[in-house]
Design an enzyme around this catalytic site. Structure first.
Site, PDB file in Angstrom:
ATOM      1  N   SER A 148       0.857  -1.189   0.000  1.00 12.86           N
ATOM      2  CA  SER A 148       0.000   0.000   0.000  1.00 12.86           C
ATOM      3  C   SER A 148       0.888   1.233   0.000  1.00 12.86           C
ATOM      4  O   SER A 148       2.052   1.177   0.424  1.00 12.86           O
ATOM      5  CB  SER A 148      -0.882   0.012   1.251  1.00 12.86           C
ATOM      6  OG  SER A 148      -1.510   1.265   1.430  1.00 12.86           O
ATOM      7  N   TYR A 162      -2.072  -1.218  10.138  1.00 13.95           N
ATOM      8  CA  TYR A 162      -2.076  -1.389   8.686  1.00 13.95           C
ATOM      9  C   TYR A 162      -0.798  -0.826   8.076  1.00 13.95           C
ATOM     10  O   TYR A 162      -0.156  -1.471   7.232  1.00 13.95           O
ATOM     11  CB  TYR A 162      -3.300  -0.687   8.101  1.00 13.95           C
ATOM     12  CG  TYR A 162      -3.467  -0.840   6.606  1.00 13.95           C
ATOM     13  CD1 TYR A 162      -3.976  -2.007   6.056  1.00 13.95           C
ATOM     14  CD2 TYR A 162      -3.130   0.197   5.743  1.00 13.95           C
ATOM     15  CE1 TYR A 162      -4.140  -2.142   4.693  1.00 13.95           C
ATOM     16  CE2 TYR A 162      -3.299   0.073   4.379  1.00 13.95           C
ATOM     17  CZ  TYR A 162      -3.798  -1.102   3.853  1.00 13.95           C
ATOM     18  OH  TYR A 162      -3.965  -1.226   2.495  1.00 13.95           O
ATOM     19  N   LYS A 166       1.893  -3.214   6.130  1.00 13.65           N
ATOM     20  CA  LYS A 166       2.184  -3.034   4.705  1.00 13.65           C
ATOM     21  C   LYS A 166       3.643  -2.664   4.475  1.00 13.65           C
ATOM     22  O   LYS A 166       4.226  -2.995   3.438  1.00 13.65           O
ATOM     23  CB  LYS A 166       1.248  -1.973   4.113  1.00 13.65           C
ATOM     24  CG  LYS A 166      -0.202  -2.443   4.017  1.00 13.65           C
ATOM     25  CD  LYS A 166      -0.335  -3.720   3.189  1.00 13.65           C
ATOM     26  CE  LYS A 166      -1.763  -4.146   2.986  1.00 13.65           C
ATOM     27  NZ  LYS A 166      -1.889  -5.368   2.155  1.00 13.65           N
TER      28      LYS A 166
END
Length: 257
Positions: A148, A162, A166
């Site tokens: 991401s 997150y 990532k």
């Protein structure tokens, strides 16, 4: 060999985890349109079957819908056995399955942190490892992980787990690209930016982050999921035969501002 021929995936077999919805569904369609047979794996088997049926109706390729829980080692091992039994080999693996659990760091339950890493990091490891075990004897293959833009820069919406997960995916990709290079297995990642999906519209349209994401791209808009397909086919195909350990950022210029 011309460029169009190098992008052709006819006769190849691809696997996409989290293929039953969202970006995974878009990836499955792209691979099939390029000519690959597609194994659609998802924790929601019903969704995987729907996507497989969509592909079969639109493209002359074989499909295999499968259940998988990427956090469960036995489930992942079973998935690869099913792929091997059905197609004998695997050319392309897209480790796409992931979760996003928002939360302010000092308020986040440890369970949310662990779940994010279980799916987004351990799931990628188990998937890539299983793919490599099928590819090593044939000394060829392409593994694509999905990171991401928030693996590169912090997110505006609170989501520390997150961002951390990532980022881990990016360096894992580089590490195994180096390890599996001698087997002619290429490992690369794609880092999407904010994509205009139904889920994003449902969860975020109208709130402050939706506007911030739009304003914080050089192109001044969110991306369409289909705009990731070209990067995927490039990395999956012989067009990227000398590309490994790389990350393709498709974020409308978010990370350059």
């Amino acid at each position: 060999m011309g460029i169009i021929e190098r992008l052709n995936l006819q006769g190849k077999t691809a696997l996409v985890t989290g293929g039953g919805q969202g970006l995974g569904r878009i990836f499955c369609h792209a691979l099939a349109e390029a000519g690959a047979n597609v194994c659609v794996a998802d924790i929601r088997l019903k969704n995987a079957k729907i996507v497989a049926e969509e592909i079969s109706a639109n493209c002359k390729v074989e499909t295999l819908p499968m259940y998988v829980d990427v956090t469960n080692e036995a489930s992942v091992d079973t998935m690869f056995k099913e792929v091997e039994n059905a197609f004998r080999f695997l050319d392309i693996c897209v480790a796409n399955a992931g979760v996003f659990i928002p939360g302010i760091a000092h308020e986040m339950p440890l369970a949310d942190w662990k779940k994010t890493f279980a799916v987004d990091v351990e799931g990628v490891f188990l998937t890539a490892r299983g793919a490599a075990r099928l590819m090593i004897p044939r000394k060829k293959g392409s593994i694509i992980t999905i990171s991401s833009m928030n693996g590169h820069v912090a997110a505006y919406s609170p989501s520390c787990s997150y961002c951390a997960a990532k980022s881990a995916v990016l360096n894992f990709t580089r590490a195994v690209a180096r390890e599996w290079g001698p087997y002619n297995i290429r490992v690369n990642s794609i880092s999407p930016g904010s994509m205009h999906t139904e889920m994003l519209d449902h969860d975020c349209k109208g709130n402050e982050f939706f506007e911030i994401w739009t304003q914080r791209t050089a192109l001044g808009r969110l991306g369409n999921p289909e705009e990731l397909q070209s990067a995927l086919i490039y990395l999956a195909s012989d067009a990227s035969s000398f590309t490994t350990g790389s990350d393709v950022i498709v974020d409308g210029g978010h990370t350059c501002i």
